[in-house]
Write a protein that holds these residues in place. Sequence first.
Motif, PDB file in Angstrom:
ATOM      1  N   SER C 139     -13.512  10.193  -4.989  1.00 40.07           N
ATOM      2  CA  SER C 139     -12.262  11.131  -5.522  1.00 40.07           C
ATOM      3  C   SER C 139     -10.985  11.241  -5.045  1.00 40.07           C
ATOM      4  N   PHE C 140     -11.222  12.037  -3.990  1.00 35.62           N
ATOM      5  CA  PHE C 140      -9.554  12.002  -3.815  1.00 35.62           C
ATOM      6  C   PHE C 140      -8.902  11.858  -2.877  1.00 35.62           C
ATOM      7  N   ILE C 141      -9.535  10.818  -2.191  1.00 35.01           N
ATOM      8  CA  ILE C 141      -9.117   9.733  -1.688  1.00 35.01           C
ATOM      9  C   ILE C 141      -8.788   8.960  -2.210  1.00 35.01           C
ATOM     10  N   SER C 142      -9.067   8.259  -3.582  1.00 32.90           N
ATOM     11  CA  SER C 142      -8.978   7.305  -4.586  1.00 32.90           C
ATOM     12  C   SER C 142      -7.132   7.755  -5.498  1.00 32.90           C
ATOM     13  N   THR C 143      -6.818   9.471  -4.991  1.00 30.60           N
ATOM     14  CA  THR C 143      -5.775   9.990  -6.050  1.00 30.60           C
ATOM     15  C   THR C 143      -4.621   9.650  -4.904  1.00 30.60           C
ATOM     16  N   PRO C 144      -3.554   9.143  -5.437  1.00 33.18           N
ATOM     17  CA  PRO C 144      -2.571   9.197  -4.621  1.00 33.18           C
ATOM     18  C   PRO C 144      -1.581  10.467  -4.335  1.00 33.18           C
ATOM     19  N   ALA C 145      -1.237  10.476  -3.121  1.00 33.10           N
ATOM     20  CA  ALA C 145      -0.504  11.668  -3.175  1.00 33.10           C
ATOM     21  C   ALA C 145       0.927  12.045  -3.832  1.00 33.10           C
ATOM     22  N   ALA C 146       1.273  11.564  -4.268  1.00 34.08           N
ATOM     23  CA  ALA C 146       2.308  12.008  -5.033  1.00 34.08           C
ATOM     24  C   ALA C 146       1.630  13.012  -6.449  1.00 34.08           C
ATOM     25  N   VAL C 147       0.634  12.146  -7.048  1.00 33.42           N
ATOM     26  CA  VAL C 147       0.179  12.336  -8.020  1.00 33.42           C
ATOM     27  C   VAL C 147      -1.227  13.519  -7.666  1.00 33.42           C
ATOM     28  N   LEU C 148      -1.550  13.814  -6.738  1.00 35.92           N
ATOM     29  CA  LEU C 148      -2.188  14.626  -6.389  1.00 35.92           C
ATOM     30  C   LEU C 148      -1.056  16.009  -5.725  1.00 35.92           C
ATOM     31  N   ALA C 149       0.053  15.985  -5.464  1.00 33.76           N
ATOM     32  CA  ALA C 149       0.969  17.243  -5.439  1.00 33.76           C
ATOM     33  C   ALA C 149       1.335  17.394  -6.743  1.00 33.76           C
ATOM     34  N   LEU C 150       2.256  16.251  -7.355  1.00 34.72           N
ATOM     35  CA  LEU C 150       2.627  16.622  -7.997  1.00 34.72           C
ATOM     36  C   LEU C 150       1.218  17.657  -9.864  1.00 34.72           C
ATOM     37  N   ILE C 151       0.049  18.263  -9.168  1.00 36.07           N
ATOM     38  CA  ILE C 151      -0.789  18.957  -9.669  1.00 36.07           C
ATOM     39  C   ILE C 151      -0.685  19.474  -9.719  1.00 36.07           C
ATOM     40  N   PHE C 152      -0.567  20.189  -7.866  1.00 36.62           N
ATOM     41  CA  PHE C 152      -1.095  21.213  -6.932  1.00 36.62           C
ATOM     42  C   PHE C 152       0.315  21.906  -7.332  1.00 36.62           C
ATOM     43  N   VAL C 153       1.996  21.435  -8.438  1.00 33.70           N
ATOM     44  CA  VAL C 153       2.711  21.890  -7.987  1.00 33.70           C
ATOM     45  C   VAL C 153       2.873  22.472  -9.813  1.00 33.70           C
ATOM     46  N   LEU C 154       2.198  21.848 -10.624  1.00 31.59           N
ATOM     47  CA  LEU C 154       1.923  21.651 -11.978  1.00 31.59           C
ATOM     48  C   LEU C 154       0.797  23.624 -11.895  1.00 31.59           C
ATOM     49  N   LEU C 155       0.344  23.445 -10.891  1.00 35.61           N
ATOM     50  CA  LEU C 155      -0.786  24.066 -11.240  1.00 35.61           C
ATOM     51  C   LEU C 155      -0.095  25.918 -10.449  1.00 35.61           C
TER      52      LEU C 155
END
Lengths: 268, 535, 287
Positions: C139-155
């Motif tokens: 899951s994590f290797i398939s998630t783009p860095a931009a999306v993950l970073a934005l999710i963390f910023v969101l949270l």
Amino acid sequence: MKGIRIAAAAVLVMAFLVTVFAQFLAPAGYEHQFRDQPEARPSLQHPLGTDQLGRDSLARLLYGMRVSLLLAPLAAALSTLLAGLVGGLAGCFGGWTERVCTLLIDLFLAVPWLFLLITVRAALPLDISPAQSVVITFLLLGMLGWAASARVICAGARNLMRSEFVWSARAMGFSGFRLIRLHLLPNLRGALAAQFWISIPVFIIAEANLGALGLGVAEPLPSLGSLLKEIQEFVTLRSESWRLLPLFVLIAVVSAFQALLNREKVRA
Amino acid sequence: MKRFALLCIALFFSLSLAAAADGNGELRFCLRSEPKTFNPLMVNDDASETIRYLTGGVLVRVNRLTQKPQPELATDWKISLAGRRIRFKLREGIRYSDGTPFTSADVVYTMQQLMDPALHSATGDAFRSGEGSVVAQAISPTAVEITFPAPVSNLVNLFDTVAIMSAQSPQKEMAALGPFYVAEHKAGAYILLKRNPNYWKKDSAGNPLPYLAAVRLDIEQNRDIEALRYSRGEIHLINDVSPATFEKLSHENPVMVRDAGASTDTEQLWFNQSPSAPIPEYKRTWFQSTQFRRAVSEAINREDLARVVFHGHAVPSTGIVPVTNKFWFNSDLKPHPYDTASALRRLQQDGFHLDQGTLRDRGGNAVEFSIITNAGNRSRESMAAMIQEDLKKIGIKVNVVTLDFSSLLERITQSYKYEACMLGTVNGDLDPNSQMTAWLSTGEDHIWNPKQKTPATAWEAEIDKLMHAQASAVDQRKRKAAWDQVQKIAWEQEPFLYLVNKDSLVAISPLVKNAEPSAFRPQTYWNVEELSLAH
Amino acid sequence: MLRKLGFAALRLLCVMLLASFAGAVLLRIAPGFSSDEQELTPGLSAQSVQAIRDAKMADSNIPRFYARYLRSLFHGDLGVSQSLNQPVSALLRERVPVTARNLGFALLAGWILALGLALTSQLVRTRWFAFVADGLSSSFISTPAAVLALIFVLLRWPAMLAAALLIFPKVYSYARNLLHESSRMPHVFAAQSRGAGRLRTLICHVAPIALPQLVALLGVSISLGLGVLLPIEVICDTPGVGQLAWQAAQSRDLALLVNLTLIVSFVTVCATMLSDAFRSEPAGSAA
């Protein structure tokens, strides 16, 4: 474990079939713009809704899978091959061969290849077809993405060369290519397999990022990577969970590759 | 007890005074990039322009709502010698943020720095009306006279961009005459501006301005994160909101965003007509044909572009001048219609024909070309995809290629290795003189065929004549007539296929008081000294 | 010993010089080197545009530029960033510590997660655990860095956790395979047949065999970590080296790029040399 492998194989076969029969499953096509229905919710006509330009999202997902799931594994195979070759040579022969290979690996990791990619784009004609552009992109990714794994494979090969069973094999007269093929490669398979399946999603995402340089897919051809990029907007702007489907598809396919390539027998 | 009560009252008043002196809070918004310079004369990028606007004191300020110049450091001005000389009467008793007095010598010093041949900036170049030097003379400590070698059009409004630097202050360009001064700068992170304690302006009740105590500018390139921070209340303004973000914020709370009306920015497509471009000769023939360009223009559905890409927050473009530029807009012109039948007729007249759905020219070549645009601009990428689909209907195949900006710039300004390009223009200055380099055939920005030794076509020669005429005329009516004619020729010949004029979409927090967003830059904080924050 | 150190220093120097020179050459030949966004500022005269281009082309002769750069490097002068108008040394002084801190945090968190899962998978050898762990990794290797970073910023979580989650799948995958291969060594079977429990087998017999390659992986993961962290810094506008690198790439800033390449190559080579220094005893010997 056998059950998981069967399920993984089924996922990959299904992914392959839906991409092959995309035009039947999504007759709307990936490029037609239903301009009266931009960003529409899922419906009978558009099971996954439409994108910003009114293009059928299901069709774009299926065609995007065709592009990425065909080319990314090929690029991953190329990079794995190169990593195995360089890392394996370095670890097997040691000495100056290892020093030169290590220097090459370090250089490959340190040089900013971004500008080479920009130069390649400049050298290509502007009217290159989207399909040709994406093939070239994945080829470049395969040729440039091997260095990190080569290091690990080199360490593994070096270690194996010092192991007792390799000493025994050498004492029995095995050397060169026979030694590599019969004793080293089987033991490096795990590391090579890990490199392969990890590279697939990395290359899919990298292809999308290379769109900023003019490489990768061009409009209107979609790729899984370009669809993943659109999720950024979802994260901040919309609360439409069906738009996450490209991400789940990629996770499913990558997990399937991982499950198939993982030979570990799990005992209770 | 009495003494205690008196003490409390005294404490209360002193705290109130302290609060008033501290001002009304810290306004926060984002810059999209690191400012390249704090020297107000060297400003060539948006972030530096923001700093200049907030800290620089100017002689004249163009009111962004009325588009009229109003006195600032100069209380009055007089133009003479047929537009070659301007005399300013300056305010008295003004000091820079570090206490250095402001006099006419500072204006002279600024103009000398600005007109230094070694300084290459748009601000200075705007004043270079002809050969010869610009002479600035201090008549008295409160009067200064500036003489130019040739008339300068729109002379008064040009001083809106000239921040007066101190000739004497040890802080050099950091000594501010504007409402704020640069107090802190953490590279890559933020810039903190604090209220200028010596700012000269007061409100109608005699209270010192600005109301705000400080302005904090965070460096934030990512527009999604900027929008997120705004919706969380971490920042108060966004000067330029994307249409998708506008829709989302508007659904959450309509008062969070405002559509300030059509902006002066344009989005356009042009074909490479340069004779030295390394493109096939038959393609050059297409691009140089007016009928071809008009046909392509008529095949583009501008209404769809405005509706789909900009969510209705744009209007189909008429030409060079958007309709919001009330004085200079040629109201006789209308947007080009969307008419594929007419487009095909024009192409047939030009020798093209449809062959099994593919358009071919006289020589049998299939009509196919590439459009380059800058990667990362979602609106432009979407417009390119829609144009690709529109032109398919008349048998033209379009390849859309998105490039990083430096590579694109190199192609359109140096190597000319492209066929068609789509970009936008940011028009800060309403005056036609600001577009001289774009419309003169010798101009750098005459982008479809730049730096011509002699005009390649009769209509470009005509435009050259008209541009020179409006530049040298003082009578605004004569200038308008010439500029109207330029617009008409551009409408007929379409070297630029103008697509849409975007609305100016801004986000202003309800906490910000006295905000009156304008369609002109800087849209949200043009009246920053009057802004305040509700508690 | 001295000879080894000498070779190591030579290798470090060679890589740093070759990589930075190669980077400079690649940047020079890439299109856009002579272009500057400022050229498009409306109202700029032809002379001003030419002056901007001339300033960009001042360092167009790469061998000359590089020689001059090396000379000034010996005096501690790293040059001036054309795009940011600031000395490169000042920029790096501000930003390298930020990236170093973020990298350290991301690597630590990523390794803890990866090793924790890999070791646990050896202890809890059930197919469901393997399935869940592999699923997380995929899951994590398939998630783009931009999306993950934005999710963390969101949270409102630290964005560097996103970097950790992107580092962990690669480390986990290799670590899991290494431990699995090591657990199949003959001496491990021998230990198990003599009654050693899973935990004892893992700690005393499996881990020491896998350790050298894990340490080698550490060296690689530093490079991986930098590769993951830099885009996250760009997305989240963290004032670190990533932001500088992106600025250098977009603006074709030669001085900035050469210095950044030197730093990246220094970190990469040091990390791998460090891991080489921890090479194990020959495999097969009991711990």
